[in-house]
Enzyme design. Structure first.
Site, PDB file in Angstrom:
ATOM      1  N   GLU A   1      -0.928 -10.855   3.399  1.00 20.02           N
ATOM      2  CA  GLU A   1      -2.274 -11.350   3.129  1.00 20.02           C
ATOM      3  C   GLU A   1      -2.478 -11.895   1.725  1.00 20.02           C
ATOM      4  O   GLU A   1      -3.503 -11.623   1.099  1.00 20.02           O
ATOM      5  CB  GLU A   1      -3.269 -10.216   3.399  1.00 20.02           C
ATOM      6  CG  GLU A   1      -3.158  -9.000   2.452  1.00 20.02           C
ATOM      7  CD  GLU A   1      -2.191  -7.906   2.900  1.00 20.02           C
ATOM      8  OE1 GLU A   1      -1.258  -8.204   3.663  1.00 20.02           O
ATOM      9  OE2 GLU A   1      -2.374  -6.765   2.472  1.00 20.02           O
TER      10      GLU A   1
ATOM     11  N   HIS B   1      -7.736  -8.867   6.021  1.00 22.16           N
ATOM     12  CA  HIS B   1      -7.393  -8.310   4.703  1.00 22.16           C
ATOM     13  C   HIS B   1      -8.169  -8.986   3.563  1.00 22.16           C
ATOM     14  O   HIS B   1      -8.228  -8.437   2.456  1.00 22.16           O
ATOM     15  CB  HIS B   1      -5.902  -8.469   4.430  1.00 22.16           C
ATOM     16  CG  HIS B   1      -5.025  -7.367   4.942  1.00 22.16           C
ATOM     17  ND1 HIS B   1      -5.236  -6.045   4.628  1.00 22.16           N
ATOM     18  CD2 HIS B   1      -3.918  -7.401   5.733  1.00 22.16           C
ATOM     19  CE1 HIS B   1      -4.269  -5.308   5.201  1.00 22.16           C
ATOM     20  NE2 HIS B   1      -3.464  -6.109   5.883  1.00 22.16           N
TER      21      HIS B   1
ATOM     22  N   TYR C   1      -1.744   2.159  10.205  1.00 22.28           N
ATOM     23  CA  TYR C   1      -2.328   1.096  11.018  1.00 22.28           C
ATOM     24  C   TYR C   1      -3.085   1.665  12.225  1.00 22.28           C
ATOM     25  O   TYR C   1      -4.264   1.415  12.418  1.00 22.28           O
ATOM     26  CB  TYR C   1      -1.228   0.168  11.548  1.00 22.28           C
ATOM     27  CG  TYR C   1      -0.575  -0.698  10.500  1.00 22.28           C
ATOM     28  CD1 TYR C   1       0.395  -0.181   9.639  1.00 22.28           C
ATOM     29  CD2 TYR C   1      -0.909  -2.037  10.365  1.00 22.28           C
ATOM     30  CE1 TYR C   1       1.007  -0.973   8.683  1.00 22.28           C
ATOM     31  CE2 TYR C   1      -0.292  -2.849   9.399  1.00 22.28           C
ATOM     32  CZ  TYR C   1       0.659  -2.304   8.570  1.00 22.28           C
ATOM     33  OH  TYR C   1       1.248  -3.091   7.620  1.00 22.28           O
TER      34      TYR C   1
ATOM     35  N   HIS D   1      -5.474 -10.577  11.622  1.00 18.33           N
ATOM     36  CA  HIS D   1      -5.155  -9.410  10.793  1.00 18.33           C
ATOM     37  C   HIS D   1      -5.099  -9.789   9.309  1.00 18.33           C
ATOM     38  O   HIS D   1      -5.766  -9.168   8.474  1.00 18.33           O
ATOM     39  CB  HIS D   1      -3.819  -8.817  11.253  1.00 18.33           C
ATOM     40  CG  HIS D   1      -3.371  -7.625  10.463  1.00 18.33           C
ATOM     41  ND1 HIS D   1      -3.581  -6.329  10.874  1.00 18.33           N
ATOM     42  CD2 HIS D   1      -2.731  -7.534   9.266  1.00 18.33           C
ATOM     43  CE1 HIS D   1      -3.093  -5.493   9.973  1.00 18.33           C
ATOM     44  NE2 HIS D   1      -2.561  -6.209   8.980  1.00 18.33           N
ATOM     45  N   GLU D   2      -4.346 -10.813   8.997  1.00 22.34           N
ATOM     46  CA  GLU D   2      -4.206 -11.186   7.577  1.00 22.34           C
ATOM     47  C   GLU D   2      -5.538 -11.702   7.023  1.00 22.34           C
ATOM     48  O   GLU D   2      -5.882 -11.446   5.877  1.00 22.34           O
ATOM     49  CB  GLU D   2      -3.084 -12.211   7.385  1.00 22.34           C
ATOM     50  CG  GLU D   2      -1.715 -11.798   7.935  1.00 22.34           C
ATOM     51  CD  GLU D   2      -1.254 -10.388   7.587  1.00 22.34           C
ATOM     52  OE1 GLU D   2      -1.692  -9.847   6.556  1.00 22.34           O
ATOM     53  OE2 GLU D   2      -0.476  -9.815   8.377  1.00 22.34           O
TER      54      GLU D   2
ATOM     55  N   ASP E   1       7.117   2.281   0.606  1.00 25.95           N
ATOM     56  CA  ASP E   1       7.548   1.764   1.900  1.00 25.95           C
ATOM     57  C   ASP E   1       7.646   2.857   2.964  1.00 25.95           C
ATOM     58  O   ASP E   1       7.456   2.593   4.147  1.00 25.95           O
ATOM     59  CB  ASP E   1       8.936   1.125   1.760  1.00 25.95           C
ATOM     60  CG  ASP E   1       8.839  -0.381   1.736  1.00 25.95           C
ATOM     61  OD1 ASP E   1       7.739  -0.885   1.422  1.00 25.95           O
ATOM     62  OD2 ASP E   1       9.856  -1.044   2.016  1.00 25.95           O
TER      63      ASP E   1
ATOM     64  N   GLU F   1      -4.781  -0.828   5.694  1.00 27.27           N
ATOM     65  CA  GLU F   1      -4.285  -1.272   6.997  1.00 27.27           C
ATOM     66  C   GLU F   1      -5.121  -0.780   8.186  1.00 27.27           C
ATOM     67  O   GLU F   1      -5.322  -1.521   9.143  1.00 27.27           O
ATOM     68  CB  GLU F   1      -2.817  -0.864   7.174  1.00 27.27           C
ATOM     69  CG  GLU F   1      -1.869  -1.543   6.175  1.00 27.27           C
ATOM     70  CD  GLU F   1      -1.848  -3.070   6.245  1.00 27.27           C
ATOM     71  OE1 GLU F   1      -2.281  -3.661   7.254  1.00 27.27           O
ATOM     72  OE2 GLU F   1      -1.388  -3.673   5.253  1.00 27.27           O
TER      73      GLU F   1
HETATM   74  N1  BES Z   1       0.206  -6.114   4.258  1.00 29.86           N
HETATM   75  C1  BES Z   1       0.965  -6.061   5.438  1.00 29.86           C
HETATM   76  C2  BES Z   1       2.426  -6.263   5.224  1.00 29.86           C
HETATM   77  C3  BES Z   1       3.080  -5.236   4.316  1.00 29.86           C
HETATM   78  C4  BES Z   1       2.844  -3.904   4.502  1.00 29.86           C
HETATM   79  C5  BES Z   1       3.917  -5.652   3.320  1.00 29.86           C
HETATM   80  C6  BES Z   1       3.450  -2.998   3.652  1.00 29.86           C
HETATM   81  C7  BES Z   1       4.514  -4.740   2.485  1.00 29.86           C
HETATM   82  C8  BES Z   1       4.279  -3.413   2.647  1.00 29.86           C
HETATM   83  C9  BES Z   1       0.485  -7.073   6.467  1.00 29.86           C
HETATM   84  O1  BES Z   1      -0.881  -7.275   6.465  1.00 29.86           O
HETATM   85  C10 BES Z   1       0.822  -6.548   7.828  1.00 29.86           C
HETATM   86  O2  BES Z   1       0.308  -5.522   8.177  1.00 29.86           O
HETATM   87  N2  BES Z   1       1.661  -7.245   8.565  1.00 29.86           N
HETATM   88  C11 BES Z   1       2.057  -6.873   9.906  1.00 29.86           C
HETATM   89  C12 BES Z   1       1.322  -7.672  10.918  1.00 29.86           C
HETATM   90  C13 BES Z   1       0.168  -7.047  11.556  1.00 29.86           C
HETATM   91  C14 BES Z   1      -0.375  -7.902  12.674  1.00 29.86           C
HETATM   92  C15 BES Z   1       0.300  -5.617  11.957  1.00 29.86           C
HETATM   93  C16 BES Z   1       3.516  -7.204  10.087  1.00 29.86           C
HETATM   94  O3  BES Z   1       4.136  -7.691   9.146  1.00 29.86           O
HETATM   95  O4  BES Z   1       4.042  -6.980  11.147  1.00 29.86           O
HETATM   96 ZN    ZN Z   2      -1.897  -5.565   7.195  1.00 24.18          ZN
END
Ligand code: BES
Ligand code: ZN
Length: 617
Positions: free
Chosen positions: A286, A314, A398, A310-311, A390, A333
């Site tokens: 995002e 954010h 989520y 989703h993005e 991480d 999230e």
């Molecule tokens: N912000 C996250 C991606 C992220 C999370 C990057 C943790 C680094 C550390 C992003 O918004 C996200 O949640 N992406 C998901 C997609 C979503 C539809 C659940 C993905 O990458 O799958």
């Molecule tokens: Zn996200």
């Protein structure tokens, strides 16, 4: 903890008697942070002027980061840095001393720069190195068009410090300007106001006038084109992708309108998406004004665009109202999944929304099961002490976050809940929230005024899924499950039963194969629906997982899986597949593929899979 609060109170007291203005801006508003060396209560960055050169030959970014700072008579300012070469530092334009502290595998090194009480600005001359974790440098072969190299950054969670020396905590907020020099055949874009065309000399200037957290600093450089979707939304992509991207994301403006109708004005003016090469490690990221996205969402039928919702969401939950620390990640999230599903409901109806919610519900079930020996990891509020952030970035934040909010919504009623959320975003705009301050806000503004009792603490501070969870139902999914059972019981496939199925129904159908399904059953399904050759990345991924689980090798699916794992770096997909190999005692097969694929992965994906497979590079 207590001590800290007391001390903060004291400092506030002292300073509020002393110098009102200073006290208001800097004193003690930052909470304890375990993932950054910065001491923002002593001295803090406010604005960045970044001036860098992107060199594709040496794969190095170098230049200067100049910060406007505020301090409380501190004699140094501490920044985070990881795998950076710091050449020299200046305070208000004059050389000043700096030291780099001991290296930590997760956090990198504290960069301490000498300042005086009068210092307004510091400048750091620096270079990235070949260890830099945020950057992925791609050869032409790894791009869509195969003619030019490509570079992108990934900052979240604590990687920005590996391409810019910075106070890398989500509590920090900075505005920025940047000047970026790239080879003149390429275009640079950032999480900022962006160019729509290439410049003649490869020099680009950027401005981000809203204050953002450091993990949202982002840069991509490639042979890009821009196509508008509306006057404030559009897509960047390589030439061969840009029309497909524009068509796939043609509902973007409607999504922004729906989001604004729900929770207030979009505060970032422009909402664009850049479609990156397939090694991008996430579905989406995002970055403000410019979401970074995987090309695997381009299914050709808009069926995976909840990722864009989703993005976009954010832009409120995360970018506007930000988790104070990575222990509070669920605030980013969980709220975003809730908001995403509300946007999808507004555009496409409740059926679609509930199917997305149920897919997440099943992810949650599997995640809780996977953490059965580590129940603390299933709490919303985490304690990531000595852990990489991480480790907390999984389905709990989520999908348990979502389920909590949906359960709240159903308990208090949607009208009240929406009023509450809108005011939550407005009240906390451009600032950060801890789990505890959210709970206070929730009690004071929703639960107490309406005399509603709710087990908030159980949801947030206890492991597992509380009893009072919302029950999500989907007739479509029930039908898909019935169809599955009748195929298996009858040992025959009636193709007409799946007519008009959406991607979500297919995903549900495939994921819910019974343990006892035979390779003959899989073969019949593959012959009827050609699942092995699906062009839909989500369907293909869950099908591949099942072929690994159940030892199906028809239609050359093994080769397909290998090709997929070499081409795609999206962490969620590839980790699902490597995990399936591992679960089924096929680590050797996984390693054989991984050895070929690893060089194509961004560090965040490679680190996850290294750990999973016990791979040592
Ligand atoms: N912000 C996250 C991606 C992220 C999370 C990057 C943790 C680094 C550390 C992003 O918004 C996200 O949640 N992406 C998901 C997609 C979503 C539809 C659940 C993905 O990458 O799958
Ligand atoms: Zn996200």
């Amino acid at each position: 903890m207590k001590k800290q609060t007391l001390l903060s109170a004291l400092i506030v007291l002292v300073f509020s008697c002393n110098d009102d203005k200073k006290a208001e801006t800097t004193i003690s508003k930052y909470v304890k942070e375990i993932h950054s060396y910065a001491k923002p209560n002593e001295s803090v960055i406010k604005h960045l002027n970044l001036n860098i050169n992107v060199d594709f030959d040496s794969k190095i970014i170098g230049g200067t980061a100049t910060y406007t700072i505020e301090s409380n008579d501190a004699s140094e300012i501490v920044l985070d840095s990881k795998f950076l070469e710091i050449e020299r530092a200046e305070a208000d334009g004059k050389p000043t001393e700096f030291t780099l502290g001991t290296f930590d595998k997760q956090l990198g090194q504290p960069l301490k720069i000498k300042i005086t009480e009068d210092t307004k600005q510091i400048t750091i001359h620096y270079k990235t190195t070949d260890k830099t974790e945020a950057l992925q440098w791609l050869s032409p072969q790894q791009t869509a068009d195969k003619t030019h190299p490509f570079l992108f950054t990934q900052g979240q969670a604590i990687l920005t410090r590996s391409w810019i020396p910075i106070q890398d905590s989500p509590q920090i907020r900075i505005t920025y300007n940047a000047t970026v020099k790239v080879p003149k055949e390429l275009m640079a874009v950032m999480s900022a106001e962006n160019p729509k065309q290439k410049t003649a000399d490869g020099l680009y200037t950027f401005k981000m006038k809203q204050p953002i957290s450091p993990y949202l600093m982002a840069l991509a450089v490639g042979d890009l084109e821009y196509k508008a979707v509306s006057n404030r939304t559009g897509v960047y992509a390589e030439k061969s992708m840009v029309d497909k991207a524009q068509a796939e994301f043609s509902d973007m403006e409607k999504m922004v309108v729906a989001a604004e109708n729900l929770y207030g004005a979009y505060d970032w003016e422009q909402f664009d998406v850049i479609v990156l090469p397939p090694s991008f490690p996430f579905g989406g990221m995002e970055n403000p004004r410019l979401t970074f996205a995987t090309p695997t969402v381009i299914a050709g039928d808009k069926s995976l665009t909840s990722l864009i919702a989703h993005e976009l969401a954010h832009s409120w939950s995360g970018n506007l109202v930000t988790n104070a620390t990575w222990n509070d990640f669920w605030l980013n999230e969980g709220f975003t999944v809730y908001f995403e599903i509300r946007i999808m409901e507004a555009l496409y109806g409740k059926d679609r929304a509930n199917m997305i919610a149920l897919i997440g519900r099943q992810d949650l079930e599997e995640e809780v099961e996977g953490f059965k020996d580590e129940p603390d990891m299933t709490k919303l509020k985490l304690d990531l002490t000595n852990k990489n952030p991480d480790d907390g970035m999984n389905s709990i934040a989520y999908d348990k976050g979502y389920l909590f909010l949906r359960t709240l919504e159903e308990t208090v009623g949607r009208d009240k809940f929406d009023v509450f959320l809108k005011s939550y975003f407005k009240t906390n705009a451009f600032s950060t929230v801890t789990t505890e301050s959210f709970v206070d806000y929730l009690n004071a503004n929703l639960l107490e005024p309406n005399s509603i009792a709710f087990n908030v603490d159980e949801w947030i501070y206890q492991p597992g899924i509380p009893e009072n969870q919302a029950i999500i139902v989907s007739d479509k999914f029930e039908n898909a499950q019935n169809t599955l059972h009748s195929f298996i019981d009858n040992k025959a496939v009636d193709v007409s039963k799946t007519k008009g199925w959406t991607t979500q129904e297919w995903v549900h159908f495939i994921r819910n194969f019974p343990e006892t399904i035979t390779t003959e059953d899989l073969k019949r399904l593959d012959i009827a629906f050609d699942l092995t050759n699906s062009n839909n990345s989500h369907i293909a991924m869950v099908w591949y997982e099942q072929t690994i689980n159940h030892d199906y090798h028809g239609k050359n699916v093994d080769q397909k899986i290998e090709d997929f794992l070499i081409r795609v770096g999206r962490r969620w997909y590839v980790s699902t597949l490597y995990k399936a190999f591992k679960r089924n005692n096929k680590v050797d097969e996984a390693l054989a593929i991984y050895k070929k694929a690893r060089a194509n992965y961004h560090s965040v994906t490679a680190n996850t899979i290294d750990d999973m497979l016990g791979y040592k590079s």
